[in-house]
Design a protein around this motif. Structure first.
Motif, PDB file in Angstrom:
ATOM      1  N   SER A  50     -12.873 -50.885 -11.210  1.00 32.37           N
ATOM      2  CA  SER A  50     -14.388 -50.007 -11.507  1.00 32.37           C
ATOM      3  C   SER A  50     -14.171 -49.147 -12.535  1.00 32.37           C
ATOM      4  O   SER A  50     -13.170 -48.528 -12.707  1.00 32.37           O
ATOM      5  N   HIS A  66     -18.694 -42.937 -17.661  1.00 29.81           N
ATOM      6  CA  HIS A  66     -20.035 -43.359 -18.084  1.00 29.81           C
ATOM      7  C   HIS A  66     -20.705 -42.875 -19.388  1.00 29.81           C
ATOM      8  O   HIS A  66     -21.530 -43.610 -19.869  1.00 29.81           O
ATOM      9  N   PRO A  70     -21.216 -46.725 -21.224  1.00 33.22           N
ATOM     10  CA  PRO A  70     -22.391 -46.953 -20.480  1.00 33.22           C
ATOM     11  C   PRO A  70     -22.223 -48.064 -19.529  1.00 33.22           C
ATOM     12  O   PRO A  70     -22.758 -48.254 -18.421  1.00 33.22           O
ATOM     13  N   THR A  71     -21.565 -49.296 -20.075  1.00 29.02           N
ATOM     14  CA  THR A  71     -21.261 -50.555 -19.348  1.00 29.02           C
ATOM     15  C   THR A  71     -19.557 -50.881 -19.435  1.00 29.02           C
ATOM     16  O   THR A  71     -19.135 -50.396 -20.212  1.00 29.02           O
ATOM     17  N   LYS A  72     -19.597 -51.844 -18.572  1.00 25.75           N
ATOM     18  CA  LYS A  72     -18.258 -52.246 -18.684  1.00 25.75           C
ATOM     19  C   LYS A  72     -17.875 -53.249 -19.978  1.00 25.75           C
ATOM     20  O   LYS A  72     -16.785 -53.017 -20.460  1.00 25.75           O
ATOM     21  N   GLU A  73     -19.036 -53.811 -20.444  1.00 23.06           N
ATOM     22  CA  GLU A  73     -18.794 -54.612 -21.791  1.00 23.06           C
ATOM     23  C   GLU A  73     -18.469 -53.659 -22.818  1.00 23.06           C
ATOM     24  O   GLU A  73     -17.982 -53.812 -23.619  1.00 23.06           O
ATOM     25  N   ALA A  74     -19.129 -52.393 -22.950  1.00 22.90           N
ATOM     26  CA  ALA A  74     -18.664 -51.289 -24.038  1.00 22.90           C
ATOM     27  C   ALA A  74     -17.480 -51.077 -23.939  1.00 22.90           C
ATOM     28  O   ALA A  74     -16.764 -50.816 -24.738  1.00 22.90           O
TER      29      ALA A  74
END
Length: 205
Positions: A50, A66, A70-74
């Motif tokens: 995570s 974050h 902001p996202t896992k893909e980023a």
């Protein structure tokens, strides 16, 4: 009537404690720390880790991660782009050596990086991210470095003359697939062996 001389200000106000410059440098260091930690954890523990756990291992607050990603893909994309930038820098350094076989050194590094980050690359493909579209300048820089080293290797007779840079890049991408198919992502020895087999095909007959 003479004017009152003004008091001199700080010699370098931007460098004072809590300054914008200091904060920006601190933010860059934190981002680097997060990227390094994420790359290592993705390679050793998989993509399920995570963002909060990455923050804990990197020694920063969850909000820091974050805020930058902001996202896992980023974060996946940033890790992949960071690795390409490192390879570009390695290609630049190799270009100064004059070694006609430096192409093999760079391609070996590219394949090793791809093997370590195969899960990240697969996640980007699944999310329909294309690095050539998302980071065209960085991807083009790497291709140019490979092309320059290829030209030098061919001029020295170290690489077969009928090889194009497009074919070289395709073989590198194929190496990632071969390493994954063989289940060798977590074994540097096995992935390096597969890479050597592929690179041997580039040498003159």
């Amino acid at each position: 009537m003479s004017s009152q001389p003004s008091r001199p200000g700080p010699a370098n106000p931007a460098a004072g404690p809590g300054s914008d410059r200091e904060l920006r440098a601190d933010a860059r260091r934190n981002r680097e720390r997060v990227l390094r930690t994420a790359q290592r954890l993705f390679a050793t523990e998989g993509l399920g880790v995570s963002l909060d756990e990455i923050a804990r291992r990197a020694g920063v607050g969850p909000g820091t991660v974050h805020r930058h990603f902001p996202t896992k893909e980023a974060l996946y994309l940033a890790v992949a782009i960071d690795q390409i930038r490192k390879l570009v820098a390695e290609g630049e350094a190799l270009a100064t050596t004059g070694d006609p076989t430096a192409l093999f050194t760079l391609l070996s590094a590219m394949m090793a990086s791809g093997a370590e980050n195969v899960a990240v690359k697969s996640a980007l493909v699944a999310a329909e991210f294309d690095l050539r579209t998302a980071a065209p300048d960085v991807a083009a820089d790497l291709t140019r470095r490979v092309a320059d080293l290829l030209d030098r290797a061919q001029a020295a007779g170290a690489v077969r003359p009928d090889l194009t840079v497009g074919e070289v890049m395709a073989l590198v991408a194929g190496a990632f697939a071969a390493i994954r198919h063989a289940g060798a992502e977590t074994s540097r020895e096995r992935s390096a062996h597969i890479a050597r087999l592929i690179l041997d095909g580039l040498r003159p007959r």
